[in-house]
Design a protein around this motif. Structure first.
Motif, PDB file in Angstrom:
ATOM      1  N   LEU A 137     -13.292  13.495   0.361  1.00 51.43           N
ATOM      2  CA  LEU A 137     -13.986  13.219  -0.899  1.00 51.43           C
ATOM      3  C   LEU A 137     -15.489  13.423  -0.752  1.00 51.43           C
ATOM      4  O   LEU A 137     -16.179  13.736  -1.725  1.00 51.43           O
ATOM      5  CB  LEU A 137     -13.699  11.791  -1.359  1.00 51.43           C
ATOM      6  N   ILE A 138     -16.014  13.247   0.472  1.00 55.44           N
ATOM      7  CA  ILE A 138     -17.437  13.489   0.718  1.00 55.44           C
ATOM      8  C   ILE A 138     -17.770  14.956   0.476  1.00 55.44           C
ATOM      9  O   ILE A 138     -18.801  15.291  -0.124  1.00 55.44           O
ATOM     10  CB  ILE A 138     -17.809  13.073   2.151  1.00 55.44           C
ATOM     11  N   VAL A 139     -16.875  15.850   0.929  1.00 50.96           N
ATOM     12  CA  VAL A 139     -17.078  17.283   0.701  1.00 50.96           C
ATOM     13  C   VAL A 139     -17.036  17.594  -0.789  1.00 50.96           C
ATOM     14  O   VAL A 139     -17.848  18.386  -1.295  1.00 50.96           O
ATOM     15  CB  VAL A 139     -16.005  18.099   1.454  1.00 50.96           C
ATOM     16  N   VAL A 140     -16.111  16.963  -1.503  1.00 53.80           N
ATOM     17  CA  VAL A 140     -16.012  17.164  -2.942  1.00 53.80           C
ATOM     18  C   VAL A 140     -17.302  16.747  -3.636  1.00 53.80           C
ATOM     19  O   VAL A 140     -17.846  17.466  -4.490  1.00 53.80           O
ATOM     20  CB  VAL A 140     -14.811  16.383  -3.513  1.00 53.80           C
ATOM     21  N   SER A 266      -0.789  15.825 -15.406  1.00 48.70           N
ATOM     22  CA  SER A 266      -2.239  15.770 -15.454  1.00 48.70           C
ATOM     23  C   SER A 266      -2.856  16.802 -14.508  1.00 48.70           C
ATOM     24  O   SER A 266      -4.007  17.189 -14.678  1.00 48.70           O
ATOM     25  CB  SER A 266      -2.730  14.363 -15.079  1.00 48.70           C
ATOM     26  N   LEU A 267      -2.084  17.254 -13.498  1.00 47.52           N
ATOM     27  CA  LEU A 267      -2.555  18.330 -12.631  1.00 47.52           C
ATOM     28  C   LEU A 267      -2.732  19.609 -13.442  1.00 47.52           C
ATOM     29  O   LEU A 267      -3.714  20.341 -13.275  1.00 47.52           O
ATOM     30  CB  LEU A 267      -1.573  18.557 -11.483  1.00 47.52           C
ATOM     31  N   THR A 268      -1.792  19.878 -14.342  1.00 45.56           N
ATOM     32  CA  THR A 268      -1.910  21.049 -15.211  1.00 45.56           C
ATOM     33  C   THR A 268      -3.157  20.956 -16.081  1.00 45.56           C
ATOM     34  O   THR A 268      -3.882  21.939 -16.264  1.00 45.56           O
ATOM     35  CB  THR A 268      -0.664  21.173 -16.105  1.00 45.56           C
ATOM     36  N   LEU A 269      -3.423  19.760 -16.597  1.00 43.72           N
ATOM     37  CA  LEU A 269      -4.614  19.566 -17.421  1.00 43.72           C
ATOM     38  C   LEU A 269      -5.881  19.797 -16.617  1.00 43.72           C
ATOM     39  O   LEU A 269      -6.842  20.403 -17.108  1.00 43.72           O
ATOM     40  CB  LEU A 269      -4.612  18.160 -18.014  1.00 43.72           C
ATOM     41  N   SER A 270      -5.911  19.341 -15.379  1.00 43.96           N
ATOM     42  CA  SER A 270      -7.094  19.512 -14.545  1.00 43.96           C
ATOM     43  C   SER A 270      -7.352  20.986 -14.232  1.00 43.96           C
ATOM     44  O   SER A 270      -8.484  21.461 -14.303  1.00 43.96           O
ATOM     45  CB  SER A 270      -6.933  18.720 -13.240  1.00 43.96           C
ATOM     46  N   ILE A 271      -6.296  21.701 -13.875  1.00 43.86           N
ATOM     47  CA  ILE A 271      -6.444  23.131 -13.593  1.00 43.86           C
ATOM     48  C   ILE A 271      -6.846  23.884 -14.855  1.00 43.86           C
ATOM     49  O   ILE A 271      -7.726  24.757 -14.825  1.00 43.86           O
ATOM     50  CB  ILE A 271      -5.132  23.694 -13.017  1.00 43.86           C
ATOM     51  N   LEU A 309     -11.160  21.818  -5.016  1.00 44.49           N
ATOM     52  CA  LEU A 309     -10.800  21.155  -3.767  1.00 44.49           C
ATOM     53  C   LEU A 309     -10.209  19.773  -4.043  1.00 44.49           C
ATOM     54  O   LEU A 309      -9.226  19.368  -3.409  1.00 44.49           O
ATOM     55  CB  LEU A 309     -12.033  21.037  -2.868  1.00 44.49           C
ATOM     56  N   HIS A 310     -10.803  19.077  -4.982  1.00 43.98           N
ATOM     57  CA  HIS A 310     -10.297  17.753  -5.348  1.00 43.98           C
ATOM     58  C   HIS A 310      -8.867  17.847  -5.877  1.00 43.98           C
ATOM     59  O   HIS A 310      -7.981  17.068  -5.479  1.00 43.98           O
ATOM     60  CB  HIS A 310     -11.205  17.125  -6.399  1.00 43.98           C
ATOM     61  N   VAL A 311      -8.621  18.824  -6.764  1.00 41.09           N
ATOM     62  CA  VAL A 311      -7.274  19.012  -7.318  1.00 41.09           C
ATOM     63  C   VAL A 311      -6.293  19.380  -6.211  1.00 41.09           C
ATOM     64  O   VAL A 311      -5.170  18.871  -6.150  1.00 41.09           O
ATOM     65  CB  VAL A 311      -7.300  20.094  -8.414  1.00 41.09           C
ATOM     66  N   GLY A 312      -6.717  20.288  -5.305  1.00 39.92           N
ATOM     67  CA  GLY A 312      -5.847  20.691  -4.214  1.00 39.92           C
ATOM     68  C   GLY A 312      -5.514  19.554  -3.273  1.00 39.92           C
ATOM     69  O   GLY A 312      -4.360  19.395  -2.829  1.00 39.92           O
ATOM     70  N   LEU A 313      -6.491  18.721  -2.959  1.00 39.85           N
ATOM     71  CA  LEU A 313      -6.259  17.575  -2.075  1.00 39.85           C
ATOM     72  C   LEU A 313      -5.304  16.573  -2.715  1.00 39.85           C
ATOM     73  O   LEU A 313      -4.440  15.999  -2.039  1.00 39.85           O
ATOM     74  CB  LEU A 313      -7.587  16.890  -1.743  1.00 39.85           C
ATOM     75  N   LYS A 314      -5.468  16.363  -4.018  1.00 36.97           N
ATOM     76  CA  LYS A 314      -4.581  15.442  -4.712  1.00 36.97           C
ATOM     77  C   LYS A 314      -3.141  15.945  -4.673  1.00 36.97           C
ATOM     78  O   LYS A 314      -2.201  15.168  -4.497  1.00 36.97           O
ATOM     79  CB  LYS A 314      -5.033  15.269  -6.164  1.00 36.97           C
ATOM     80  N   THR A 315      -2.980  17.260  -4.819  1.00 45.40           N
ATOM     81  CA  THR A 315      -1.638  17.841  -4.771  1.00 45.40           C
ATOM     82  C   THR A 315      -1.037  17.705  -3.382  1.00 45.40           C
ATOM     83  O   THR A 315       0.141  17.370  -3.218  1.00 45.40           O
ATOM     84  CB  THR A 315      -1.699  19.327  -5.166  1.00 45.40           C
ATOM     85  N   TYR A 316      -1.853  17.948  -2.352  1.00 48.02           N
ATOM     86  CA  TYR A 316      -1.371  17.890  -0.966  1.00 48.02           C
ATOM     87  C   TYR A 316      -0.957  16.476  -0.575  1.00 48.02           C
ATOM     88  O   TYR A 316       0.124  16.256  -0.024  1.00 48.02           O
ATOM     89  CB  TYR A 316      -2.465  18.393  -0.028  1.00 48.02           C
ATOM     90  N   ARG A 342      -4.595  10.005 -10.242  1.00 45.79           N
ATOM     91  CA  ARG A 342      -3.229   9.796  -9.791  1.00 45.79           C
ATOM     92  C   ARG A 342      -2.288  10.915 -10.193  1.00 45.79           C
ATOM     93  O   ARG A 342      -1.270  10.713 -10.849  1.00 45.79           O
ATOM     94  CB  ARG A 342      -2.684   8.474 -10.331  1.00 45.79           C
ATOM     95  N   ARG A 343      -2.573  12.141  -9.842  1.00 44.39           N
ATOM     96  CA  ARG A 343      -1.686  13.248 -10.150  1.00 44.39           C
ATOM     97  C   ARG A 343      -0.397  13.179  -9.343  1.00 44.39           C
ATOM     98  O   ARG A 343       0.576  13.861  -9.628  1.00 44.39           O
ATOM     99  CB  ARG A 343      -2.400  14.565  -9.871  1.00 44.39           C
TER     100      ARG A 343
END
Length: 360
Positions: A137-140, A266-271, A309-316, A342-343
């Protein structure tokens, strides 16, 4: 052939919902900016929008109740004042400051600054323990903050007052979405349906913004020829019509946003939001004549990299929690999540159940 056909139908539905969301989201941004060029009363405009959203929400609730035969949720005064009021106040300040900033800044600067809301959402998610601490999250944070600095560096159309307004709106927006998520996840309140949520929020939002409107715009609006001192009926009808169109767009934006989340994730909404910001900046440069240097564009790319990156990390990280999230969902009932938060709980196992919530 069932699987390919089902996949194709799901893809077409998702694309349609994203485009539906784009129409209202991008449309209201340009519409409000255009309206503010000749109508310098953003807080009054916001009050009109809130009134229209409330009326449309009430009408939709009546229609749903008539079609389903089931009564809609109606909160008691205790829950309404103590649990809904904080969310309503944060929401109206976010929207009011955002609309107010259009008097001072360009669409491109507004879009870029508003995208930093993810920083404040992360902050308040950690405070309310909706998000787990993560070193990435620091990188984000560094990417988004650095991108914002590059975007505003030596900008020829930079306005400090408008920039502070949008930045403050983004800060309050972090509180807004966090409180809204908590509000909609309280099953005992029964506000999982976005129409019910909008219906209950609008009156308190109106009351929260009205004193600020009286202080900043009350006297000037009363002496303005746009409304109260109008000499002919034509200009008055024009002003009311343009305000009503904005209110309809605001209602459509809120509904399409929640509809996209409930029917997909909500991941779709973010992308979709990332690509929406790209489209908004390109349209702002072409239609509104916003000027951006190479450094500004690079800053925008850096900021989008942080959001991606934030979206990708949440998915991972959601993969390890999918099983527990599914068990929690079946135990407490299907919940509809909010953007950027909370995706991991958005699981296909109960996606069909969530799709029915919007209709009931």
């Amino acid at each position: 052939m069932a699987c390919p056909v089902q996949f194709l139908c799901r893809a077409v539905r998702t694309v349609g919902l994203v485009l539906f969301y784009y129409v209202f989201s991008i449309g209201i941004t340009f519409y409000n900016k255009w309206l503010m060029k000749g109508f310098h009363f953003p807080l009054f405009m916001t009050l009109v929008h809130l009134t229209i959203i409330f009326c449309l929400s009430a009408f939709t609730r009546c229609a749903l109740q008539y079609c389903s035969g089931k009564p809609r949720v109606m909160l008691n005064w205790s829950d309404y004042l103590y649990k809904v009021a904080p969310t309503a106040l944060a929401t109206v300040l976010d929207i009011g400051l955002s609309n107010w900033s259009f008097l001072f800044i360009t669409i491109s600067l507004y879009t870029m600054t508003k995208s930093t809301a993810v920083l404040f959402i992360l902050l308040f998610s950690l405070v309310f323990k909706l998000e787990e601490p993560n070193p990435f999250l620091i990188v984000v944070v560094l990417l988004i903050s650095g991108g914002l600095f590059m975007f505003t560096y030596e900008s020829t159309q930079f306005n400090l007052e408008g920039f502070i307004m949008v930045l403050l709106a983004s800060f309050i927006g972090g509180i807004r979405w966090t409180l809204t998520q908590v509000l909609m996840q309280k099953a005992e309140l029964g506000l999982q349906n976005p129409i019910d949520t909008m219906f209950h929020l609008q009156p308190l939002m109106f009351l929260g913004l009205f004193p600020l409107f009286l202080y900043n715009e009350g006297l000037s609006l009363c002496t303005s020829e746009k409304l109260f001192r109008v000499s002919e009926l034509g200009p008055l009808l024009y002003s009311l019509t343009t305000l009503a169109v904005g209110g309809a767009l605001a209602f459509g934006l809120g509904f399409s946003e929640f509809l996209l989340v409930s029917r997909t994730s909500s991941l779709t909404l973010s992308i979709a939001g990332i690509f929406k910001e790209v489209c908004t900046l390109l349209l702002a440069a072409r239609i509104m004549g916003d000027r951006m240097t190479l450094v500004n564009w690079l800053g925008f790319v850096v900021c989008l990299s942080g959001i991606s990156l934030h979206v990708g990390l949440k998915t991972y990280y959601s993969k390890g929690k999918a099983h527990s999230a599914r068990q929690l969902s079946y135990k407490e009932g299907a919940e509809m999540e909010l953007p950027l938060l909370r995706r991991e709980e958005e699981e296909e196992a109960y996606e069909e159940e969530e799709e029915q919530e919007i209709l009931h």
